[in-house]
Design a protein around this motif. Sequence first.
Motif, PDB file in Angstrom:
ATOM      1  N   THR A 221       0.823  -1.219   0.000  1.00 23.00           N
ATOM      2  CA  THR A 221       0.000   0.000   0.000  1.00 23.00           C
ATOM      3  C   THR A 221       0.851   1.260   0.000  1.00 23.00           C
ATOM      4  O   THR A 221       0.302   2.367  -0.038  1.00 23.00           O
ATOM      5  N   ASN A 222       2.176   1.116   0.028  1.00 21.30           N
ATOM      6  CA  ASN A 222       3.055   2.291   0.027  1.00 21.30           C
ATOM      7  C   ASN A 222       2.890   3.063  -1.276  1.00 21.30           C
ATOM      8  O   ASN A 222       2.782   2.458  -2.363  1.00 21.30           O
ATOM      9  N   PRO A 223       2.881   4.383  -1.211  1.00 15.01           N
ATOM     10  CA  PRO A 223       2.818   5.182  -2.448  1.00 15.01           C
ATOM     11  C   PRO A 223       3.999   4.878  -3.362  1.00 15.01           C
ATOM     12  O   PRO A 223       5.147   4.800  -2.905  1.00 15.01           O
ATOM     13  N   GLY A 224       3.729   4.678  -4.643  1.00 11.98           N
ATOM     14  CA  GLY A 224       4.783   4.435  -5.617  1.00 11.98           C
ATOM     15  C   GLY A 224       5.051   2.977  -5.901  1.00 11.98           C
ATOM     16  O   GLY A 224       5.809   2.659  -6.827  1.00 11.98           O
ATOM     17  N   VAL A 225       4.445   2.069  -5.129  1.00 11.31           N
ATOM     18  CA  VAL A 225       4.697   0.651  -5.351  1.00 11.31           C
ATOM     19  C   VAL A 225       4.204   0.222  -6.724  1.00 11.31           C
ATOM     20  O   VAL A 225       4.919  -0.434  -7.498  1.00 11.31           O
ATOM     21  N   PHE A 226       2.978   0.591  -7.050  1.00 12.53           N
ATOM     22  CA  PHE A 226       2.412   0.215  -8.341  1.00 12.53           C
ATOM     23  C   PHE A 226       2.641   1.337  -9.354  1.00 12.53           C
ATOM     24  O   PHE A 226       2.281   2.487  -9.124  1.00 12.53           O
ATOM     25  N   GLU A 230       1.186  -0.856 -14.323  1.00 10.00           N
ATOM     26  CA  GLU A 230       0.596  -1.894 -13.484  1.00 10.00           C
ATOM     27  C   GLU A 230       1.615  -2.951 -13.076  1.00 10.00           C
ATOM     28  O   GLU A 230       1.295  -4.134 -12.934  1.00 10.00           O
ATOM     29  N   THR A 231       2.845  -2.529 -12.906  1.00  4.87           N
ATOM     30  CA  THR A 231       3.881  -3.395 -12.364  1.00  4.87           C
ATOM     31  C   THR A 231       4.260  -2.887 -10.978  1.00  4.87           C
ATOM     32  O   THR A 231       3.805  -1.824 -10.542  1.00  4.87           O
ATOM     33  N   VAL A 232       5.103  -3.634 -10.301  1.00  9.99           N
ATOM     34  CA  VAL A 232       5.520  -3.281  -8.942  1.00  9.99           C
ATOM     35  C   VAL A 232       6.970  -2.824  -8.965  1.00  9.99           C
ATOM     36  O   VAL A 232       7.830  -3.497  -9.534  1.00  9.99           O
ATOM     37  N   ASP A 233       7.217  -1.658  -8.360  1.00 12.15           N
ATOM     38  CA  ASP A 233       8.579  -1.166  -8.179  1.00 12.15           C
ATOM     39  C   ASP A 233       9.016  -1.541  -6.765  1.00 12.15           C
ATOM     40  O   ASP A 233       8.558  -0.960  -5.781  1.00 12.15           O
ATOM     41  N   ARG A 234       9.902  -2.513  -6.655  1.00 14.27           N
ATOM     42  CA  ARG A 234      10.250  -3.060  -5.339  1.00 14.27           C
ATOM     43  C   ARG A 234      11.015  -2.071  -4.460  1.00 14.27           C
ATOM     44  O   ARG A 234      11.121  -2.279  -3.253  1.00 14.27           O
ATOM     45  N   GLN A 338       0.349 -12.278 -14.829  1.00 13.31           N
ATOM     46  CA  GLN A 338       0.201 -11.529 -13.576  1.00 13.31           C
ATOM     47  C   GLN A 338       1.481 -11.614 -12.742  1.00 13.31           C
ATOM     48  O   GLN A 338       1.917 -10.611 -12.163  1.00 13.31           O
ATOM     49  N   PHE A 339       2.080 -12.809 -12.687  1.00 15.78           N
ATOM     50  CA  PHE A 339       3.341 -12.944 -11.957  1.00 15.78           C
ATOM     51  C   PHE A 339       4.441 -12.102 -12.606  1.00 15.78           C
ATOM     52  O   PHE A 339       5.277 -11.511 -11.923  1.00 15.78           O
ATOM     53  N   GLY A 340       4.426 -12.035 -13.937  1.00 14.52           N
ATOM     54  CA  GLY A 340       5.418 -11.232 -14.644  1.00 14.52           C
ATOM     55  C   GLY A 340       5.325  -9.764 -14.278  1.00 14.52           C
ATOM     56  O   GLY A 340       6.350  -9.095 -14.099  1.00 14.52           O
ATOM     57  N   ARG A 341       4.101  -9.246 -14.180  1.00 14.35           N
ATOM     58  CA  ARG A 341       3.929  -7.839 -13.796  1.00 14.35           C
ATOM     59  C   ARG A 341       4.300  -7.625 -12.332  1.00 14.35           C
ATOM     60  O   ARG A 341       4.899  -6.614 -11.965  1.00 14.35           O
ATOM     61  N   PHE A 343       6.461  -9.214 -10.488  1.00  6.85           N
ATOM     62  CA  PHE A 343       7.890  -9.298 -10.240  1.00  6.85           C
ATOM     63  C   PHE A 343       8.715  -8.666 -11.365  1.00  6.85           C
ATOM     64  O   PHE A 343       9.854  -9.058 -11.594  1.00  6.85           O
ATOM     65  N   ALA A 344       8.138  -7.648 -12.012  1.00 10.17           N
ATOM     66  CA  ALA A 344       8.816  -7.028 -13.156  1.00 10.17           C
ATOM     67  C   ALA A 344      10.129  -6.364 -12.743  1.00 10.17           C
ATOM     68  O   ALA A 344      11.160  -6.530 -13.411  1.00 10.17           O
ATOM     69  N   SER A 345      10.115  -5.641 -11.637  1.00  9.96           N
ATOM     70  CA  SER A 345      11.339  -4.945 -11.230  1.00  9.96           C
ATOM     71  C   SER A 345      12.393  -5.936 -10.753  1.00  9.96           C
ATOM     72  O   SER A 345      13.589  -5.722 -10.945  1.00  9.96           O
TER      73      SER A 345
END
Length: 483
Positions: A221-226, A230-234, A338-341, A343-345
């Motif tokens: 839920t942290n700002p900037g994660v998504f 629609e990918t995740v920035d770890r 969905q897994f690709g998006r 764990f994209a980063s």
Amino acid sequence: MPKSLPFCYNDVMLYQAFPKLKMQIFSIWVREFYDSPAYPAFVVLLMMISEIFGLEVPVYTIYLLLLFGAVLFTEDTFCFLPVACCGYMTLSTYNNPARNPESSAFSNPAFFVFLAVAIGIAFTLFLVKAFSVLFTRGTLRRPRLLFGLLALGLAYVLGGLGPHYSLRTALFGALEFASLAVLYFFFVLTVDWDRVDKAYLPMLFALIGIGLCAQIANMYTNPGVFTAQETVDRTYLYTGWGIYNNVACIMAMCIPAPFYYAAKRGRVIPGLCMATLFLLATAATQSRGGILFGSVVYLAGMGSVFIAVNGRDRLKALGFVLVLAAVGGIGAALFSAQFGRLFASLAGVGMQSNGRLDIYRNCWDAFVHSPVFGVGFYDTPGYALPSVGGFLPPRAHNTLFQLLASGGLVALLAYLFHRVQTVRLLFRHPSCEKTFAALSIAAMLLTSLLDCHFFNFGPGLLYGVLLAYAEGMDGAAHRALLS
């Protein structure tokens, strides 16, 4: 948990002053609460609430009240263990001074005062209870890891001796030693391990793992994660007390706890399900080291279950593995996009060293330059970490290179001495309890090959607790055989 309360010494000071109080219904309720699973579950719940909702002040206040009650109403220091393990994982994302320097509670001087007073009171309660127990017991056993830990602590303090030496690096070395050793000495010397339920620490680590699962979910839920794609920035996956790598280390250390219940308590399917959940939570942190070595610990724990159980329980474990493999394969095939998006980063980083190889070469050069005592913690090459007041030195993100650069051969030999002592403790006279402790410690040591967890204060506290538990269980089993 045992039905009888684990109080083994003479009456505590409160009951010495007021003997009739011991049999009052309120006193009985309090002691039963401290002796029940509800107490560690409550401490973990407070840890989770504090981190997610930013309620450090009320949670720390409740922790102090719990410790104060333990001083008055219990005769053992074992009730201090849940707070000691959970305390540092309470800092919330909102109050993270590195991420939110202006809005964090650390920007308020009043919070600094409260925190200093709270730490001082907690430290005083620990000392009062320790001296009370030791005075009542009248005897003092030598901890089995005493000389190895003292050698390591001395090597830390002497790190950089010579042109690179300074009071600051000596102080940091002393704090590093304290994080590893203080809780070990405290619980080894002041707990009557003969009366402790063998499953207590696995239960506590399982509860901590559940609390961490909630914290990991909250990281998303942290700002900037998504991102817009629609990918995740770890890089935005962090808590108030650590980034994704730090969380992954502790989560991996919790994986062996459910395996203990599967192997020792006959709860094969629930234990394996929880261990798998903990592995998935470790993967959700998107820490490469956590995923790699968490998987290693998971497989080792699964193997230990197959060794420990037999008959129908072994068939249950085999069935679980087959079903898990089938579900995993189907899930990977159906939800690969969905897994690709998700764990994209992580995939973008791949096998890149993120500068680690350069750091390792620089650490080796520092060791060659000063091979005996190294160059000290603050002159060790490594990642510069954001910290309050610049207190944290650069880290090498590898235990061996950190030792060589910061403390030279003296530190490396002291570490090896300590490691030999721990291996003897953990693997002589094997038991399910020591297997749990060994796997949890292995999770920390293995992830420290790619990170700096062994030189972080929080994991060091858990490390000391695990060593105390292993030694306590080993001694209790030995004394039971002799009796």
